[in-house]
Write a protein that holds these residues in place. Sequence first.
Motif, PDB file in Angstrom:
ATOM      1  N   VAL A 167       1.013  -1.288  -0.141  1.00  0.00           N
ATOM      2  CA  VAL A 167      -0.346  -0.188  -0.142  1.00  0.00           C
ATOM      3  C   VAL A 167       0.791   1.639  -0.059  1.00  0.00           C
ATOM      4  CG1 VAL A 167      -2.349  -1.534   0.656  1.00  0.00           C
ATOM      5  CG2 VAL A 167      -0.253  -0.194   2.127  1.00  0.00           C
ATOM      6  N   THR A 168       2.293   1.054   0.163  1.00  0.00           N
ATOM      7  CA  THR A 168       2.799   2.181   0.278  1.00  0.00           C
ATOM      8  C   THR A 168       3.775   2.782  -0.326  1.00  0.00           C
ATOM      9  OG1 THR A 168       4.371   0.988   2.210  1.00  0.00           O
ATOM     10  CG2 THR A 168       2.707   2.408   3.119  1.00  0.00           C
ATOM     11  N   ASP A 177      -3.024   9.641 -11.902  1.00  0.00           N
ATOM     12  CA  ASP A 177      -2.796  10.963 -11.899  1.00  0.00           C
ATOM     13  C   ASP A 177      -1.055  10.793 -12.275  1.00  0.00           C
ATOM     14  OD1 ASP A 177      -1.642  13.540 -12.181  1.00  0.00           O
ATOM     15  OD2 ASP A 177      -3.306  13.535 -10.666  1.00  0.00           O
ATOM     16  N   PRO A 178      -0.423  11.268 -13.238  1.00  0.00           N
ATOM     17  CA  PRO A 178       1.090  11.343 -12.632  1.00  0.00           C
ATOM     18  C   PRO A 178       1.577  11.968 -12.205  1.00  0.00           C
ATOM     19  CG  PRO A 178       0.237  11.925 -15.056  1.00  0.00           C
ATOM     20  CD  PRO A 178      -1.292  11.598 -14.259  1.00  0.00           C
ATOM     21  N   GLN A 179       1.217  12.403 -11.556  1.00  0.00           N
ATOM     22  CA  GLN A 179       1.456  13.364 -10.343  1.00  0.00           C
ATOM     23  C   GLN A 179       0.969  12.767  -8.672  1.00  0.00           C
ATOM     24  OE1 GLN A 179       2.940  15.975 -10.350  1.00  0.00           O
ATOM     25  NE2 GLN A 179       2.618  16.307 -12.874  1.00  0.00           N
ATOM     26  N   GLU A 180       0.256  11.415  -8.899  1.00  0.00           N
ATOM     27  CA  GLU A 180       0.808  11.129  -7.157  1.00  0.00           C
ATOM     28  C   GLU A 180       1.355  11.061  -7.234  1.00  0.00           C
ATOM     29  OE1 GLU A 180      -2.046  10.797  -5.181  1.00  0.00           O
ATOM     30  OE2 GLU A 180      -3.886  11.257  -6.149  1.00  0.00           O
ATOM     31  N   LYS A 181       1.735  10.559  -5.514  1.00  0.00           N
ATOM     32  CA  LYS A 181       3.209   9.981  -4.980  1.00  0.00           C
ATOM     33  C   LYS A 181       2.884   8.594  -4.874  1.00  0.00           C
ATOM     34  CE  LYS A 181       5.746   9.923  -1.098  1.00  0.00           C
ATOM     35  NZ  LYS A 181       6.110  10.457   0.768  1.00  0.00           N
ATOM     36  N   TYR A 182       2.238   8.178  -4.337  1.00  0.00           N
ATOM     37  CA  TYR A 182       1.583   6.865  -4.121  1.00  0.00           C
ATOM     38  C   TYR A 182       1.634   5.631  -5.741  1.00  0.00           C
ATOM     39  CZ  TYR A 182       2.823   7.310   0.261  1.00  0.00           C
ATOM     40  OH  TYR A 182       3.046   8.039   1.664  1.00  0.00           O
ATOM     41  N   LEU A 183       1.667   4.515  -5.830  1.00  0.00           N
ATOM     42  CA  LEU A 183       1.183   4.207  -7.176  1.00  0.00           C
ATOM     43  C   LEU A 183      -0.630   3.606  -6.470  1.00  0.00           C
ATOM     44  CD1 LEU A 183       1.989   2.285  -8.975  1.00  0.00           C
ATOM     45  CD2 LEU A 183       2.612   0.386  -7.768  1.00  0.00           C
ATOM     46  N   PHE A 184      -0.794   3.227  -5.558  1.00  0.00           N
ATOM     47  CA  PHE A 184      -2.054   2.851  -5.225  1.00  0.00           C
ATOM     48  C   PHE A 184      -2.663   4.079  -4.140  1.00  0.00           C
ATOM     49  CE2 PHE A 184       0.330  -1.267  -5.844  1.00  0.00           C
ATOM     50  CZ  PHE A 184      -0.525  -1.748  -6.873  1.00  0.00           C
ATOM     51  N   PRO A 185      -3.040   4.609  -4.643  1.00  0.00           N
ATOM     52  CA  PRO A 185      -3.491   6.558  -4.293  1.00  0.00           C
ATOM     53  C   PRO A 185      -5.106   6.536  -3.675  1.00  0.00           C
ATOM     54  CG  PRO A 185      -3.311   6.243  -6.971  1.00  0.00           C
ATOM     55  CD  PRO A 185      -2.927   5.436  -6.485  1.00  0.00           C
ATOM     56  N   SER A 186      -5.337   7.122  -2.621  1.00  0.00           N
ATOM     57  CA  SER A 186      -6.350   7.321  -2.327  1.00  0.00           C
ATOM     58  C   SER A 186      -6.647   8.812  -1.523  1.00  0.00           C
ATOM     59  CB  SER A 186      -7.284   6.773  -1.155  1.00  0.00           C
ATOM     60  OG  SER A 186      -5.768   7.213  -0.006  1.00  0.00           O
ATOM     61  N   LYS A 208      -6.571   9.498   1.091  1.00  0.00           N
ATOM     62  CA  LYS A 208      -6.014  10.492   2.040  1.00  0.00           C
ATOM     63  C   LYS A 208      -4.461  10.382   1.880  1.00  0.00           C
ATOM     64  CE  LYS A 208      -9.689  10.119   5.550  1.00  0.00           C
ATOM     65  NZ  LYS A 208      -9.767   9.443   6.577  1.00  0.00           N
ATOM     66  N   GLY A 209      -4.064   9.784   0.723  1.00  0.00           N
ATOM     67  CA  GLY A 209      -2.708   9.021   0.582  1.00  0.00           C
ATOM     68  C   GLY A 209      -2.286   7.919  -0.735  1.00  0.00           C
ATOM     69  N   HIS A 210      -2.821   7.562   0.843  1.00  0.00           N
ATOM     70  CA  HIS A 210      -3.096   5.866  -0.201  1.00  0.00           C
ATOM     71  C   HIS A 210      -3.504   4.813   0.015  1.00  0.00           C
ATOM     72  CE1 HIS A 210      -0.647   4.067   3.015  1.00  0.00           C
ATOM     73  NE2 HIS A 210       0.327   4.873   3.545  1.00  0.00           N
ATOM     74  N   ILE A 211      -4.176   3.816  -1.085  1.00  0.00           N
ATOM     75  CA  ILE A 211      -4.768   3.061   0.127  1.00  0.00           C
ATOM     76  C   ILE A 211      -4.637   2.284   1.527  1.00  0.00           C
ATOM     77  CG2 ILE A 211      -4.104   0.903  -1.645  1.00  0.00           C
ATOM     78  CD1 ILE A 211      -6.261  -0.297  -2.150  1.00  0.00           C
ATOM     79  N   SER A 212      -5.685   2.134   1.921  1.00  0.00           N
ATOM     80  CA  SER A 212      -5.218   1.421   3.633  1.00  0.00           C
ATOM     81  C   SER A 212      -5.024   0.118   3.672  1.00  0.00           C
ATOM     82  CB  SER A 212      -6.514   2.063   4.415  1.00  0.00           C
ATOM     83  OG  SER A 212      -7.827   1.153   4.510  1.00  0.00           O
TER      84      SER A 212
END
Length: 298
Positions: A154-155, A198-207, A209-213
């Motif tokens: 997830v991270t 979105d290419p601007q997302e930091k995480y591979l699996f975004p949500s 709140k940041g990334h999928i929990s």
Amino acid sequence: MNDDPALFERFLEMLAAESGASPNTLSAYRSDLEQASRRLGGKLAIAGREELKQVGQHWSGLKNSSVARKSSSLRRFFGFLLEEGFRDEDPSDALPRPGISRNLPKVLSHEEIANLFSILKEKLEFDPVKPSDVRLSALLELLYGSGLRASELVTLERRSLAIDRQYLIVKGKGGKERLVPISDQARHSVRLWVSLTDPQEKYLFPSRKGHISRVRLFQIIKELAVQAGINPGKVSPHVLRHAFATHLLEGGADLRSLQTLLGHTDISTTQIYTHVDSARLVELVNDRHPLGRRNLSR
């Protein structure tokens, strides 16, 4: 970071999602954690080895089974804190370890894994395909194909994967990085998912709140298990990691390689998988050992 009650709630929520723990089991975990917390003045989450030794000494008059359960509750809690980044080290090795046998990991058969991927294939054949199913494909490929921990998956950051590399850079327990091979099929699934984000997302699996929990990941995998006709209580991200290790060992992988792939610091942790390959070991002895090739009736 000494908010024990809030961390207990997050831990129990994760535990319920990961293993489908019953209310009684969750109540027992809560009781063990709260008792230890009271003994440490509400600072269990930031306790060190010396404080945990004191907690363990307080259990000296209890039965081995009770001590084992309490130790297990606290060790699992500290493992959660480490994986979620609330701590940089795990002091739970200071807790007592009475002589209770260790449970073997749950294992999915090759047929059950095939059923999961069969349902997934059907989902991906819809036109148009749902983005959530493309994400599910990438998640499943990485869990079973690379043996990642739920927290590692997830991270994962987008930069962890490069088109010209056949491996991922994964940050595991204690912030340690390791290289994890990624199959061509997994790379294809991940690239397809990335193309929808979105290419601007930091995480591979975004949500939002940041990334999928982790909790959502467990829910997604269990939903797929139900659709594949598998008891959802038998399937979780961690069980898929076990399947990755088990099936590699059955295919001829050695324990040292498996240790590296799983990111185990101590090979004794990896050795629990040796139980799954007993049939192949018997065959190996019968086929390769000199006594196995002799006709002992002569």
